[in-house]
Enzyme design. Sequence first.
Site, PDB file in Angstrom:
ATOM      1  N   SER A 157      53.336  66.692  24.285  1.00 20.57           N
ATOM      2  CA  SER A 157      53.460  67.057  22.876  1.00 20.57           C
ATOM      3  C   SER A 157      53.609  65.877  21.931  1.00 20.57           C
ATOM      4  CB  SER A 157      54.654  68.008  22.693  1.00 20.57           C
ATOM      5  OG  SER A 157      54.317  69.308  23.112  1.00 20.57           O
ATOM      6  N   LYS A 170      51.300  65.760  19.091  1.00 21.26           N
ATOM      7  CA  LYS A 170      51.569  66.376  17.793  1.00 21.26           C
ATOM      8  C   LYS A 170      51.814  65.334  16.702  1.00 21.26           C
ATOM      9  CE  LYS A 170      53.303  70.821  19.509  1.00 21.26           C
ATOM     10  NZ  LYS A 170      53.370  70.638  20.958  1.00 21.26           N
ATOM     11  N   SER A 223      58.223  71.767  18.145  1.00 26.08           N
ATOM     12  CA  SER A 223      57.082  71.491  19.013  1.00 26.08           C
ATOM     13  C   SER A 223      56.203  72.740  19.131  1.00 26.08           C
ATOM     14  CB  SER A 223      57.535  71.022  20.409  1.00 26.08           C
ATOM     15  OG  SER A 223      56.519  70.283  21.041  1.00 26.08           O
TER      16      SER A 223
END
Length: 457
Positions: A111, A114, A285
């Site tokens: 993640s 991101k 997230s």
Amino acid sequence: MSTQQTDAPGRRRAPWLVALLAIALVAGLALGAGVARAGLLPEAAAPTPTPTEVVVPHPTVTTDSSTPRTCSIADDVTSADALDFHGIVERADTGEVLFARQENEATPTASVMKLVTAVTALTTLGADTRLPTTVYPGTEAGSVVIVGGGDPTLRSQTTSYYASATASISELADAVTEAGGATTVGYDDSLFTGDTWQSSWNDADRIDGSTSAISALMIDAGRADPTTEYSPRTLTPSEDAADAFANALGADVDDSITIEPDSEPIAEVWSPTIEQLVETMLLDSDNVIAEVLARLVAIELGAGSDFDAVDAGQQLALDALDVSTAGFVGADGSGLSRDNRGSAATIVGLLELIDAGEHDLGVLRDYLPQNMQSGTLETRLDGVPDGAVQAKTGYTDQVYALAGFMVLPDGTQLTFAILAAVPDPDSDATTTSLANRNALDAAATAIYDCGVELTNR
């Protein structure tokens, strides 16, 4: 009562994107009707552009410092649980690299991807942009068509997990009822094309509530329970949204109904701003928000409108920011895909832009989780003073990752990206465990403890 939002913020493009978009338009991009109604640039008519790789060399490790650097974290980064460790740590005030290990080698990102999505969404789409969900008259008598513009937070009920959600099915239904009602509902999700499920994702992530199939028309980000973060998600987001809208109207769904040509909207509602969506994405997230934003970036830059376009869109946006794309693969916007790749140097390049506040990116600093205080770091890094670390976390069966900022007791800031990846990320047999996360956290704590005395030896 009409829900047409006449004062909704328009799409604001960053100045450095004007030339890039002009070139894309000259190349023959044609506006599609469905996309034009949604207020976004359409999928390119020309083939997906091949990004030009821009390699911006990261500063090499230097020992030029007025502070002797004798504090080593070698034991932490070479332990068995630290796996194949990649990382870079630098002083924000001088740019001096204190530690580097495989910093230019591409690795799975989880993640931490991101951060790429957040930066490219703000710089490409504009912080104040909102996403519409619109209703048009249909081609049959008494029919209407609901058109998705990419808002994954559209509410099906009064309450929602998303506290910032601003648009609802009931608001649309009330406006249609006031305009005379409808007996049949069609739907248009054509802003996004191709598969709704990324082929490398694990269906367990849908079942446990981590993500949903992705559509331009969704309610509650595909949750079965709209009020719970980790609720099982749908494989039919467009159909679910159309059903919810039809139920609110007391109508039936007919997927053969299309928009009446040359018609005007009956109703329109608007999402939170891109900046608000990015905030939720980083703190929680949120995978679905990440996927929608990455797709919208690809569309805006003329790279396409399906999953395959995400990589090209991200690379075009990174190139324009002069961030290294060496070895970068953006298979999706969330980091769930096993095919994502990025280097610690690329990630730190993004953090440098955020820290400098370039392109109005400084706001992202406030949206990163803080250790023992917020988001996905709320219960982590208890060996560091609360709130001293602001960072994006990442986890898949291939890697644990952490990237952000540390503020030392004297106020000096360190910028860092560290990743503990399995040695063979392409093997389905490999998997990470809590022990690997603990090893990564131990390395982060050791970095904080060393501070400016951290050495690469």
